[in-house]
Design a protein around this motif. Structure first.
Motif, PDB file in Angstrom:
ATOM      1  N   LYS A 148       0.836  -1.206   0.000  1.00 16.05           N
ATOM      2  CA  LYS A 148       0.000   0.000   0.000  1.00 16.05           C
ATOM      3  C   LYS A 148       0.872   1.258   0.000  1.00 16.05           C
ATOM      4  CE  LYS A 148      -4.390   1.367   0.284  1.00 16.05           C
ATOM      5  NZ  LYS A 148      -5.110   1.332   1.569  1.00 16.05           N
ATOM      6  N   SER A 149       1.975   1.199   0.729  1.00 17.65           N
ATOM      7  CA  SER A 149       2.960   2.269   0.799  1.00 17.65           C
ATOM      8  C   SER A 149       4.219   1.645   1.403  1.00 17.65           C
ATOM      9  CB  SER A 149       2.452   3.440   1.649  1.00 17.65           C
ATOM     10  OG  SER A 149       2.214   3.024   2.977  1.00 17.65           O
ATOM     11  N   PRO A 150       5.349   2.327   1.375  1.00 14.03           N
ATOM     12  CA  PRO A 150       6.574   1.702   1.901  1.00 14.03           C
ATOM     13  C   PRO A 150       6.386   1.175   3.323  1.00 14.03           C
ATOM     14  CG  PRO A 150       7.131   3.692   0.704  1.00 14.03           C
ATOM     15  CD  PRO A 150       5.621   3.644   0.770  1.00 14.03           C
ATOM     16  N   GLY A 151       6.546  -0.142   3.482  1.00 12.15           N
ATOM     17  CA  GLY A 151       6.436  -0.767   4.796  1.00 12.15           C
ATOM     18  C   GLY A 151       5.033  -1.123   5.229  1.00 12.15           C
ATOM     19  N   TYR A 152       4.025  -0.856   4.393  1.00 10.51           N
ATOM     20  CA  TYR A 152       2.631  -1.120   4.764  1.00 10.51           C
ATOM     21  C   TYR A 152       1.922  -1.934   3.677  1.00 10.51           C
ATOM     22  CZ  TYR A 152       3.114   2.164   8.602  1.00 10.51           C
ATOM     23  OH  TYR A 152       3.524   2.795   9.758  1.00 10.51           O
ATOM     24  N   TYR A 153       1.093  -2.879   4.154  1.00 13.53           N
ATOM     25  CA  TYR A 153       0.446  -3.817   3.235  1.00 13.53           C
ATOM     26  C   TYR A 153      -1.006  -4.040   3.623  1.00 13.53           C
ATOM     27  CZ  TYR A 153       5.251  -4.896   1.993  1.00 13.53           C
ATOM     28  OH  TYR A 153       6.568  -4.795   1.588  1.00 13.53           O
ATOM     29  N   ASN A 154      -1.832  -4.287   2.625  1.00  7.08           N
ATOM     30  CA  ASN A 154      -3.162  -4.829   2.882  1.00  7.08           C
ATOM     31  C   ASN A 154      -3.041  -6.340   3.039  1.00  7.08           C
ATOM     32  OD1 ASN A 154      -4.229  -2.294   2.629  1.00  7.08           O
ATOM     33  ND2 ASN A 154      -5.492  -2.753   0.834  1.00  7.08           N
ATOM     34  N   LEU A 155      -3.798  -6.896   3.976  1.00  9.98           N
ATOM     35  CA  LEU A 155      -3.770  -8.331   4.255  1.00  9.98           C
ATOM     36  C   LEU A 155      -5.078  -8.948   3.771  1.00  9.98           C
ATOM     37  CD1 LEU A 155      -2.624 -10.901   5.612  1.00  9.98           C
ATOM     38  CD2 LEU A 155      -3.547 -10.058   7.784  1.00  9.98           C
TER      39      LEU A 155
ATOM     40  N   THR B 242      -3.554  -1.580   5.359  1.00 12.64           N
ATOM     41  CA  THR B 242      -2.462  -0.684   5.754  1.00 12.64           C
ATOM     42  C   THR B 242      -1.823  -1.129   7.071  1.00 12.64           C
ATOM     43  OG1 THR B 242      -3.875   1.053   4.793  1.00 12.64           O
ATOM     44  CG2 THR B 242      -1.788   1.736   5.736  1.00 12.64           C
ATOM     45  N   LEU B 243      -1.302  -2.341   7.076  1.00  8.49           N
ATOM     46  CA  LEU B 243      -0.627  -2.901   8.249  1.00  8.49           C
ATOM     47  C   LEU B 243       0.880  -2.853   8.067  1.00  8.49           C
ATOM     48  CD1 LEU B 243      -2.735  -6.175   8.791  1.00  8.49           C
ATOM     49  CD2 LEU B 243      -3.155  -3.901   9.755  1.00  8.49           C
ATOM     50  N   ASN B 244       1.605  -2.567   9.161  1.00  5.18           N
ATOM     51  CA  ASN B 244       3.053  -2.704   9.123  1.00  5.18           C
ATOM     52  C   ASN B 244       3.410  -4.130   9.551  1.00  5.18           C
ATOM     53  OD1 ASN B 244       2.924  -2.810  11.947  1.00  5.18           O
ATOM     54  ND2 ASN B 244       3.438  -0.641  12.195  1.00  5.18           N
ATOM     55  N   GLU B 245       4.691  -4.425   9.591  1.00  2.00           N
ATOM     56  CA  GLU B 245       5.110  -5.797   9.885  1.00  2.00           C
ATOM     57  C   GLU B 245       4.611  -6.278  11.246  1.00  2.00           C
ATOM     58  OE1 GLU B 245       9.228  -7.393  11.249  1.00  2.00           O
ATOM     59  OE2 GLU B 245       9.260  -7.430   9.046  1.00  2.00           O
ATOM     60  N   GLU B 246       4.762  -5.451  12.259  1.00  2.00           N
ATOM     61  CA  GLU B 246       4.330  -5.844  13.594  1.00  2.00           C
ATOM     62  C   GLU B 246       2.842  -6.177  13.613  1.00  2.00           C
ATOM     63  OE1 GLU B 246       4.224  -4.082  18.191  1.00  2.00           O
ATOM     64  OE2 GLU B 246       5.081  -2.891  16.555  1.00  2.00           O
ATOM     65  N   GLU B 247       2.043  -5.358  12.916  1.00  2.00           N
ATOM     66  CA  GLU B 247       0.601  -5.581  12.893  1.00  2.00           C
ATOM     67  C   GLU B 247       0.236  -6.825  12.081  1.00  2.00           C
ATOM     68  OE1 GLU B 247      -0.813  -0.898  13.248  1.00  2.00           O
ATOM     69  OE2 GLU B 247      -0.172  -1.722  11.321  1.00  2.00           O
ATOM     70  N   ILE B 248       0.964  -7.065  10.993  1.00  2.00           N
ATOM     71  CA  ILE B 248       0.728  -8.279  10.204  1.00  2.00           C
ATOM     72  C   ILE B 248       0.962  -9.512  11.065  1.00  2.00           C
ATOM     73  CG2 ILE B 248       1.617  -9.687   8.296  1.00  2.00           C
ATOM     74  CD1 ILE B 248       2.280  -7.002   6.871  1.00  2.00           C
ATOM     75  N   LEU B 249       2.064  -9.519  11.799  1.00  2.00           N
ATOM     76  CA  LEU B 249       2.402 -10.675  12.623  1.00  2.00           C
ATOM     77  C   LEU B 249       1.406 -10.846  13.770  1.00  2.00           C
ATOM     78  CD1 LEU B 249       6.285 -10.258  12.723  1.00  2.00           C
ATOM     79  CD2 LEU B 249       4.972 -11.911  11.388  1.00  2.00           C
TER      80      LEU B 249
END
Length: 566
Positions: free
Chosen positions: A493-500, A518-525
């Motif tokens: 979605k943006s640098p370091g952020y992803y839709n799951l 719009t999750l970062n790595e910590e939130e994805i995990l």
């Protein structure tokens, strides 16, 4: 006819194609321009039909702009190789060209072919010319035409592999553009005066509204994701013979954030044709798309939108009208998975085939990992072939027992012998994304291996390390890594952020759905840990992760692409 076209209503690319003189454009002039490392804006579109994408190194763009330099332009070259099979000599040629003109790596793609990255404009012609010496070309590997035709990859898994790969080649040849521009520009063949001798009996002078993709599978294997293709064929075997194919229409995974009218779509089975009717059916489906696809809005131009706009009944009727006969009712079939089965397998011809995991599809060397050198040395002694799978992996195919031992020794020598992989890593795909893809919002190929390692820690905690789960990551929503069919999909979605996205099926016949954005790595995990813990405790026997998250209500099942939302 062109005098009656209202060009103002159409996409700019439509006029560009029409005025390109059958894909010549001004490529010769662009290549000769010494002032810039780029080609002209119009030629960046036309060059795609020649298998070329202009790119920049986005890691360096800011610094080069600060230094008042133009971006570091280079080019991606994509090979057309139906079914993904290469001879050892062709592999050695590509290995040599990657060092001589590109960035020293080979990228195995999700369409069963090679990409070279980092080729400078001044080296484009030499690269293509030297490819041609090994009977390799890049014709129609990109552009608004039929792309590389995919087929089932592993010869050891089916006695019909050779028949499928031969069909893929025949389809590819039949739907190949007839323009001689490629041979003139890149191989110095005699110029066709004014291009007047060129004709495109299938494509016409504006080609297709958008790209067109075809794949062929044989149950129970779905390793080229037949439901992601504009047109797919599912082999039907009766009495130890392929008697025909179910026809799948309307797959396609590209979409755009903020535009709900764009969406991924899993293909629809519309009927069945006999084995000797496949090429005819492929041509007529393509022609229906040529004549009915949206040429005004390229974001609505893929066949999936044409199919939904016309409806299945009308679309099928139009295909059958052009065929002059009706498709039969679809035959029963079962697909079990869309990944690769790793390790050595012995084929029905007593030859050996090794399916080798290539992380991110990148064949490279570094200080500890010398895969590129290992495969190069294997190519020198191989008495078989190489096959690229639709999952970015490599099959060292058709070798004798003595050569099999030598292959194992070489992989061990260069520190790349097959190792135990988690079920998650086995089923991973990542697109190229940064730094070269101009569309990428975030990392994919360079980042997914690290993220998988962290997810593996969670899986191991709950004794699920061997559980096969399909995970795919892309740097943007265009869908090049087929993320919308994954049980776990991550889209930049943006640098370091992803839709799951969650809930794709393990066999690749169902789209996933947005779970959190719009999750970062910590939130994805954190999100995955909660679901994995629940999965470990409450799954039913042999229940796949994608089915579980739907049953437990983490996401709702999506069967129609029009229901998908980012």
């Amino acid at each position: 006819m062109s005098e009656t076209i209202n060009w103002k209503e159409l996409s700019e690319v439509e006029r560009l194609k029409h005025e390109s003189n059958y894909l010549r454009g001004t490529l010769v002039e662009s290549l000769a321009n010494p002032i810039t490392g780029a080609i002209s804006d119009g030629d960046t579109q036309i060059s795609k039909f020649h298998g070329i994408y202009q790119q920049t190194d986005r890691d360096l763009d800011k610094e080069r702009k600060h230094q008042k330099l133009e971006p570091l332009y280079s080019f991606l070259l994509r090979i057309r190789m139906p079914g993904g099979r290469f001879t050892p000599d062709q592999w050695l040629r590509m290995d040599d060209l990657s060092d001589k003109y590109a960035n020293g790596t080979l990228k195995l793609t999700t369409r069963q072919t090679f990409q070279l990255h980092g080729v400078l404009k001044k080296n484009l012609k030499n690269t293509i010319s030297e490819m041609n010496q090994s009977l390799l070309d890049t014709i129609s590997a990109c552009g608004d035409v039929n792309r590389n035709v995919m087929s089932h990859a592993n010869p050891a898994e089916s006695p019909f592999h050779a028949e499928l790969i031969d069909l893929a080649r025949k389809i590819s040849l039949h739907l190949l553009p007839r323009s001689t521009a490629y041979h003139e520009i890149w191989l110095d063949k005699k110029l066709v005066a004014g291009g007047q001798q060129d004709q495109e009996p299938i494509y016409g002078d504006r080609y297709l509204p958008r790209k067109f993709k075809i794949g062929v599978v044989i149950p129970p294997y779905n390793d080229c994701d037949v439901f992601s293709q504009d047109l797919g064929f599912i082999a039907i075997v009766e009495k130890n013979k392929i008697v025909g194919y179910n026809v799948v229409v309307g797959g396609g995974l590209g979409s755009t954030f903020g535009m709900p009218e764009t969406y991924p779509r899993a293909g629809t089975v519309i009927g069945y044709c006999l084995a000797d009717q496949v090429i005819d059916v492929a041509e007529k489906v393509l022609l229906v798309q040529r004549d009915n696809g949206d040429r005004k809005n390229r974001k609505q131009a893929r066949l999936k939108y044409t199919f939904d706009r016309m409806g299945e009944e009308l679309f099928k009727a139009e295909v059958e009208k052009r065929l002059g006969y009706s498709l039969e009712d679809a035959k029963p079939f079962v697909l079990t998975h869309n990944g690769d089965d790793y390790g050595w397998k012995k084929g029905t011809d007593d030859k050996w085939h090794l399916t080798y995991f290539v992380e991110g599809g990148r064949v490279r060397d570094d200080e500890k990992f010398q895969l590129k050198t290992a495969v190069k040395e294997i190519a020198k002694i191989s008495d078989g072939d190489f096959i690229i799978t639709g999952n970015q992996n490599l099959i060292i195919s058709g070798v004798s027992a003595p050569v099999k031992k030598k292959v194992d020794a070489l992989l061990k020598k260069y520190g790349v012998a097959p190792t135990e992989l988690s079920g998650l890593r086995k089923n991973s795909i990542a697109c190229v994304a940064l730094p070269t893809c101009p569309l990428a919002f975030a990392e994919a190929e360079r980042y997914l291996p690290t993220l998988i390692s962290k997810i593996e820690t969670i899986l191991n905690e709950f004794k699920l390390g061997e559980e096969e789960i399909v995970i795919r990551m892309t740097g943007c929503p265009n869908g090049c890594g087929r993320p919308y069919l994954a049980e776990i999909g991550l889209i930049g979605k943006s640098p370091g952020y992803y839709n799951l996205y969650l809930g794709g099926s393990f066999n690749g016949d169902r789209l996933n759905a947005l779970y959190k954005e719009t999750l970062n790595e910590e939130e994805i995990l954190q999100e995955l840990r909660t679901i994995i813990e629940d999965f470990a405790a409450n799954r039913t026997e042999k229940e796949h992760f994608g089915d579980f998250v739907i049953r437990k209500g983490y996401v709702q099942e999506i069967r129609e692409g029009k229901d998908f939302r980012h």
